[in-house]
Design a protein around this motif. Structure first.
Motif, mmCIF file in Angstrom:
data_model
loop_
_atom_site.group_PDB
_atom_site.id
_atom_site.type_symbol
_atom_site.label_atom_id
_atom_site.label_comp_id
_atom_site.label_asym_id
_atom_site.label_seq_id
_atom_site.Cartn_x
_atom_site.Cartn_y
_atom_site.Cartn_z
ATOM 1 N N GLU A 66 30.659 -6.846 62.748
ATOM 2 C CA GLU A 66 29.358 -7.505 62.815
ATOM 3 C C GLU A 66 28.951 -7.718 64.265
ATOM 4 N N CYS A 67 27.742 -7.271 64.589
ATOM 5 C CA CYS A 67 27.169 -7.537 65.907
ATOM 6 C C CYS A 67 25.664 -7.739 65.714
ATOM 7 N N PRO A 68 25.260 -8.937 65.250
ATOM 8 C CA PRO A 68 23.864 -9.172 64.863
ATOM 9 C C PRO A 68 22.874 -9.157 66.017
ATOM 10 N N LYS A 69 23.351 -9.346 67.258
ATOM 11 C CA LYS A 69 22.444 -9.386 68.404
ATOM 12 C C LYS A 69 22.565 -8.163 69.308
ATOM 13 N N CYS A 70 23.286 -7.171 68.862
ATOM 14 C CA CYS A 70 23.393 -5.942 69.661
ATOM 15 C C CYS A 70 22.025 -5.250 69.739
ATOM 16 N N TYR A 87 24.277 3.628 58.438
ATOM 17 C CA TYR A 87 24.009 2.271 58.912
ATOM 18 C C TYR A 87 22.533 1.905 58.839
ATOM 19 N N TRP A 98 30.460 -10.099 69.073
ATOM 20 C CA TRP A 98 30.784 -9.391 67.832
ATOM 21 C C TRP A 98 32.011 -10.004 67.154
ATOM 22 N N ALA A 121 21.355 -3.964 66.042
ATOM 23 C CA ALA A 121 22.099 -4.922 65.221
ATOM 24 C C ALA A 121 22.840 -4.187 64.109
ATOM 25 N N TYR A 122 24.088 -4.598 63.873
ATOM 26 C CA TYR A 122 24.918 -3.870 62.910
ATOM 27 C C TYR A 122 25.802 -4.819 62.113
ATOM 28 N N LYS A 123 25.974 -4.488 60.822
ATOM 29 C CA LYS A 123 26.994 -5.085 59.979
ATOM 30 C C LYS A 123 27.376 -4.061 58.915
ATOM 31 N N SER A 183 23.492 -0.375 54.836
ATOM 32 C CA SER A 183 24.417 0.006 55.894
ATOM 33 C C SER A 183 25.721 0.595 55.338
#
Length: 222
Positions: free
Chosen positions: A79-83, A213, A130, A104-106, A153
């Protein structure tokens, strides 16, 4: 001629006197101790067992060590919601490029699929805080036969025994892939770009990995 014959007879008499009385040699064999029967090596995968969950965090690019058992399949949720730029997660094991996304990724991917190349180190490229969580089979949801499962994703689902076919739809502007992993093998069921609606033959029990994703998708096993 008589002398020659006499000499030959004398040699035969001498040879017969030296031979064993029975006229046959004796062969002695020693029996080796009996060995226990060999048990054939099993080709079946290790039985899944419960493994404590690992959680690792970071602020930007970096790496972490894992003590995940070499003989156990793991599932990594990243999880990297603010990437806002490239997000890449790689390992030193049999899997490369577990995550390759932008922004942002999860998502969840399986790992540690090759016991002879176990994962010991995970490398992360990111530009924001993350969290990486490694869990065992208990963390994976089951896609029940006849019921639609929906998601977004990258994801991994469990297909129960008896499932023989899946219907899969996806909406995405990027690539979408489907991998099936059973106790016997691993197959790529699908690899294309853009929206789709397909059906594929499968054989449960197995794990199904969705790679996409940017995708919103639905899955219906039968």
């Amino acid at each position: 001629m008589k002398l020659r014959l006499g000499g030959v007879l004398l040699l035969l008499v001498m040879a017969s006197a030296c031979a064993p009385a029975t006229g046959y040699g004796e062969i002695v064999t020693k029996s080796a101790p009996a060995l226990p029967p060999r048990t054939p090596a099993s080709s079946a995968p290790p039985v899944p067992r419960e493994v404590p969950t690992e959680t690792h965090t970071g602020t930007e690019s970096g790496e972490f060590q894992t003590s995940w058992p070499a003989d156990q399949l793991g599932f990594l949720t990243f999880e990297c919601p603010k990437c806002t730029s490239n997000v890449i997660v790689d390992t030193d094991g049999g899997e490369h490029g577990l995550v390759n996304a932008i922004g942002a990724y999860k998502g969840t991917k399986w790992m540690n699929t090759e016991p002879d190349r176990p994962v010991k180190r995970v490398t992360v490229h990111a530009n924001a805080p993350w969290t990486a969580t490694i869990s065992d089979y208990r963390s994976i949801p089951t896609a029940e036969s006849g019921k639609e499962a929906a998601g977004k994703s990258d994801a991994v689902l469990r297909l129960p025994a008896g499932v023989a076919r899946i219907r899969f739809t996806a909406k995405t502007r990027g690539a979408i892939g489907l991998w099936l992993m059973s106790p016997k093998d691993r197959d790529l069921l699908l690899n294309q770009i853009g929206d789709l609606q397909v059906e594929r033959d499968v054989h449960g029990p197995a794990y199904l990995q969705v790679e996409g994703y940017e995708a919103s998708w639905t899955l219906t096993p039968s």
